[in-house]
Design a protein around this motif. Structure first.
Motif, short mmCIF file in Angstrom:
data_model
loop_
_atom_site.label_atom_id
_atom_site.label_comp_id
_atom_site.label_asym_id
_atom_site.label_seq_id
_atom_site.Cartn_x
_atom_site.Cartn_y
_atom_site.Cartn_z
N GLU A 155 -45.13 17.84 7.32
CA GLU A 155 -46.50 17.39 7.59
C GLU A 155 -46.59 16.76 8.98
O GLU A 155 -47.55 16.97 9.71
N ALA B 288 -38.08 10.92 7.21
CA ALA B 288 -38.65 10.59 5.91
C ALA B 288 -38.34 9.14 5.55
O ALA B 288 -38.35 8.77 4.38
N ASP C 152 -42.74 15.89 3.70
CA ASP C 152 -43.32 14.84 4.54
C ASP C 152 -42.95 15.03 6.01
O ASP C 152 -43.78 14.79 6.90
N ARG D 101 -39.91 14.81 -1.72
CA ARG D 101 -40.94 14.76 -0.68
C ARG D 101 -40.34 14.64 0.72
O ARG D 101 -41.10 14.64 1.71
N THR E 131 -40.90 7.38 3.39
CA THR E 131 -40.88 7.89 2.02
C THR E 131 -39.72 7.28 1.25
O THR E 131 -39.87 6.82 0.11
#
Length: 343
Positions: free
Chosen positions: A311, A108, A308, A304, A111
Motif C-alpha cells: 500500500e 511494516a 501494508d 498484513r 503494523t
C-alpha cells in the motif's frame, strides 16, 4: 500504457519464513495496485548476486534475513527507488549509501507495533491485576479462591514505559480507555511536549523503575541501551510490581535479572530471551512469578505485513506522501537484530 512497477520479494520460496509472510492477501494487493511482484526461488550468492538480481527492479520487499543494502549491493543500480521491509526494524537492512542515493525506505513496523502493544496491554492487566496469584490455565491445580480480593484495576496503576517508538505509542493509545493513575515515560528522543500530548510525564529511567507499578521495556536495542537495566534498577522496583519485556532481552543484564526474579518480589512477563529458542533447562521455567511466550507478540498482524508495505509502495509510485517513512535518523534508533541475541 504506463509500464507496471517491477518489484522483487526478497524472501526466497525455500525459506522457512516464506509461508509465514506470503499469502493471498499479499498476492491480491500486488494485483490490485498494478505491480509486477516477482518471487524468488532461492537466494543469490552474496552481495554480488543480489546486486545483479536487483538491477532489474524498481522496488524490493524484504523481511527477516535480508541482506544489507550497502554500497556493494547497490553499486551500478540506477533503477531501485524504494525498499519496503515486511517486518519491524530496518537497522540492519539500511546503510548510508542507501539513504545517500535517495532510495525511500518503509516497513511494516507500525503494523507489528500494534500487535506488540496488544500483548503489552494484556500483560499489564494480568500483572497489575495480580492474576498470577489466583489465575489457572490448567495443569490440575485448583483455583485460589482465597486471593480473589487481591485483584486490582488498571485505573489505579502507575504505568512506566522505557521507549517512545511505534510500539509505545500504540500501547499508550490502547491505555486511554483505562485512564491509568499516572504514566511515566523515559525516552532519549521524545520531547517533554510530545510526551505531554499523550498524557505522559517525562521521567528518568530510575524514576520509571522506582515509581511505576507496571514497567514496560520497549526501547530499541543499540550500543547505549544494551544491559542498561541492571541490578540497581531491578532492586528499586516496588514490591508487587510487574516487569514486562516485550522489547529485547539484552536491555536487561541477565545475571542481575535472575537474582532478582529468584526473590519473587515482582512478577515478570517475557516474550524475548537471551537465547532463542529458550533452552529447555532455563531456570525461567520453574519460577511461578514469570509468564513466558515464545517471541510471538509482533506476529499477530503478520498477514498484513506485505499488503501494508505494498500500500505504501502504491502511494510512492502515484507520487503521494509515504506513511511512516523510515528516515536515516529513525533507522538509527531502531533495534539491531545482530545485537539482540547472545550466541
Amino acid at each position: 500504457m504506463k509500464e507496471r512497477a517491477r518489484l522483487l520479494f526478497c524472501t526466497p520460496m525455500d525459506s522457512a519464513d516464506f509461508p509465514k509472510l506470503w499469502n493471498r492477501d499479499a498476492e491480491a494487493a500486488a494485483e490490485r495496485l498494478g505491480f509486477q511482484l516477482d518471487l524468488l526461488r532461492t537466494a543469490p550468492a552474496g552481495a554480488g548476486g543480489w546486486n545483479r538480481l536487483l538491477r532489474g527492479y524498481d522496488g524490493a520487499v524484504t523481511s527477516w534475513g535480508a541482506p544489507q543494502f550497502n554500497a556493494e549491493l547497490l553499486e551500478g543500480n540506477t533503477r531501485l527507488r524504494i525498499v519496503g521491509h515486511a517486518a519491524g526494524s530496518v537497522a540492519d537492512l539500511v546503510s548510508d549509501e542507501l539513504f545517500a542515493r535517495g532510495i525511500k525506505v518503509v516497513s511494516a513496523n507500525d503494523t507489528m507495533a500494534g500487535s506488540v502493544a496488544e500483548w503489552c496491554l494484556a500483560a499489564s492487566i494480568l500483572g497489575f491485576g495480580r492474576a498470577l496469584e489466583f489465575l489457572r490455565f490448567g495443569g490440575g491445580e485448583p483455583l485460589r479462591w482465597e486471593n480473589r480480593g487481591r485483584v486490582r484495576s488498571l485505573r489505579d496503576a502507575a504505568i512506566g514505559i522505557w521507549g517512545f517508538g511505534a510500539i509505545a505509542r500504540s500501547y499508550l493509545e490502547l491505555l486511554k480507555p483505562f485512564t491509568p493513575a499516572r504514566i511515566l515515560v523515559h525516552s532519549d528522543f521524545a520531547s517533554d511536549a510530545a510526551l505531554a500530548e499523550w498524557g505522559a510525564e517525562p521521567a528518568s529511567l530510575e524514576r520509571v523503575f522506582a515509581e511505576a507499578d507496571v514497567v514496560v521495556l520497549l526501547a530499541g536495542l543499540n550500543n547505549r541501551n544494551i544491559e542498561r537495566v541492571d541490578g540497581g534498577l531491578l532492586r528499586s522496583l516496588r514490591d508487587g510490581a510487574t516487569l514486562i519485556n516485550y522489547g529485547r532481552a539484552r536491555l536487561i543484564r541477565e545475571e542481575d535479572l535472575m537474582v532478582e526474579l529468584e526473590r519473587r518480589r515482582f512478577s515478570a512477563f517475557f516474550d524475548v530471551f537471551y537465547r532463542e529458542p529458550l533452552p529447555v533447562d532455563s531456570p525461567l521455567y520453574r519460577l511461578p512469578n514469570v509468564v513466558l511466550t515464545p517471541h510471538v507478540a509482533g506476529l499477530g498482524g503478520i498477514r498484513r505485513f506485505i499488503p501494508d508495505v505494498l500500500e505504501n509502495f502504491g502511494h510512492f509510485f502515484r507520487g503521494e506522501p509515504l506513511r511512516g517513512e523510515i528516515t536515516r535518523e529513525r533507522a538509527a534508533a531502531m533495534t539491531s537484530h545482530k545485537k539482540a541475541l547472545t550466541v
